[in-house]
Scaffold this motif. Structure first.
Motif, mmCIF file in Angstrom:
data_model
loop_
_atom_site.group_PDB
_atom_site.id
_atom_site.type_symbol
_atom_site.label_atom_id
_atom_site.label_comp_id
_atom_site.label_asym_id
_atom_site.label_seq_id
_atom_site.Cartn_x
_atom_site.Cartn_y
_atom_site.Cartn_z
ATOM 1 N N PHE A 1 0.954 -7.905 1.560
ATOM 2 C CA PHE A 1 2.158 -7.284 2.107
ATOM 3 C C PHE A 1 1.943 -6.429 3.359
ATOM 4 O O PHE A 1 2.906 -6.160 4.074
ATOM 5 N N ALA B 1 -2.297 -5.535 -2.435
ATOM 6 C CA ALA B 1 -1.128 -5.090 -1.661
ATOM 7 C C ALA B 1 -1.405 -5.172 -0.162
ATOM 8 O O ALA B 1 -0.538 -5.603 0.619
ATOM 9 N N THR C 1 4.061 0.646 -1.760
ATOM 10 C CA THR C 1 3.983 -0.821 -1.828
ATOM 11 C C THR C 1 3.521 -1.281 -3.197
ATOM 12 O O THR C 1 4.088 -2.207 -3.789
ATOM 13 N N ARG D 1 6.406 -0.702 -5.676
ATOM 14 C CA ARG D 1 7.520 -1.652 -5.528
ATOM 15 C C ARG D 1 7.141 -3.053 -5.982
ATOM 16 O O ARG D 1 7.955 -3.768 -6.572
ATOM 17 N N ARG D 2 5.905 -3.464 -5.683
ATOM 18 C CA ARG D 2 5.503 -4.856 -5.922
ATOM 19 C C ARG D 2 4.512 -4.997 -7.068
ATOM 20 O O ARG D 2 3.810 -5.998 -7.161
ATOM 21 N N LYS D 3 4.454 -3.993 -7.945
ATOM 22 C CA LYS D 3 3.435 -3.953 -8.996
ATOM 23 C C LYS D 3 3.465 -5.195 -9.892
ATOM 24 O O LYS D 3 2.416 -5.770 -10.223
ATOM 25 N N GLU E 1 4.510 -8.239 -9.255
ATOM 26 C CA GLU E 1 4.009 -9.403 -8.520
ATOM 27 C C GLU E 1 2.502 -9.312 -8.301
ATOM 28 O O GLU E 1 1.770 -10.303 -8.465
ATOM 29 N N ILE E 2 2.017 -8.127 -7.946
ATOM 30 C CA ILE E 2 0.579 -7.916 -7.733
ATOM 31 C C ILE E 2 -0.194 -8.181 -9.020
ATOM 32 O O ILE E 2 -1.220 -8.871 -9.024
#
Length: 213
Positions: A167, A163, A126, A129-131, A133-134
């Motif tokens: 998410f 995260a 997670t 994938r979302r680094k 945005e985080i």
């Protein structure tokens, strides 16, 4: 069951220590084997201890040189004392890291549990994938700081907590408390207070921007 033995607590610790070492495309991370995960975590601990001891050694040498190579003045003595105190603090930090390493066989044993590995990999994938945005979310609430200026392990503590909140539907209080507990093990007093403050600002920020969410 004590918190240290709860599967998700162990999973967070394993993910934190493995995150900087596990490479590859996010969609392939789910295939990482358990032995690769634990080896990555051990490498992180080893690297942390080595870097901290090297910095402590440099501080001791600086203090020693200042005491014996320059004229002994009050300012010199005070400066040398500060350097040696800093070196002792760093050495204690390294000793704490070694204590964590001694406990690592317990983590490895518990990591064989299916739930531990699955959640550790879910956290790692997670964050991967979302680094972007985080990190954007964190940069918004890092007052007078840049994420890249933080210690790598502190960055990853923050990323894991964000995260979980954004998410993985983990309650904010749980995610923050778990991050603070990790910071107490792998950072210092200022570090865990900083982590706590940043995450609390983050939760206030998302509530303000998503009042009905």
């Amino acid at each position: 069951m004590p918190p240290r033995q709860q599967p998700r607590h162990i999973a967070r610790e394993l993910a934190l220590l493995s995150l900087s070492q596990i490479k590859g495309k996010p969609e392939k991370l789910e295939q990482v084997e358990l032995d690769a995960l634990t080896l990555a975590a051990i490498r992180t601990l080893t690297s942390e201890v080595q870097d901290t001891l090297e910095t402590a050694s440099a501080e001791v040498k600086r203090g020693h040189n200042q005491l014996f190579q320059y004229e002994t003045r009050a300012t010199t003595l005070e400066s040398s004392k500060t350097m040696i105190e800093d070196a002792l603090t760093l050495t204690q930090k390294a000793i704490n890291r070694l204590a964590n390493a001694v406990e690592f066989p317990e983590i490895i044993q518990l990591a064989t549990q299916y739930e531990v590995r699955e959640y550790a990999m879910e956290l790692i994938s997670t964050v991967a994938r979302r680094k972007k945005e985080i990190d954007q979310q964190l940069e918004t609430v890092l007052k007078d700081w840049q994420l890249k200026r933080l210690a790598k392990i502190d960055q990853d503590m923050l990323r894991i907590a964000v995260a979980e909140i954004l998410f993985l539907k983990v309650p904010e209080k749980v995610a923050i408390n778990e991050a603070v507990e990790l910071a107490k093990r792998y950072s210092d007093d200022d570090g865990y207070r900083f982590i706590n403050g940043v995450l609390r600002r983050f939760t206030e920020h998302i509530k303000h921007n998503n009042p009905t969410g």
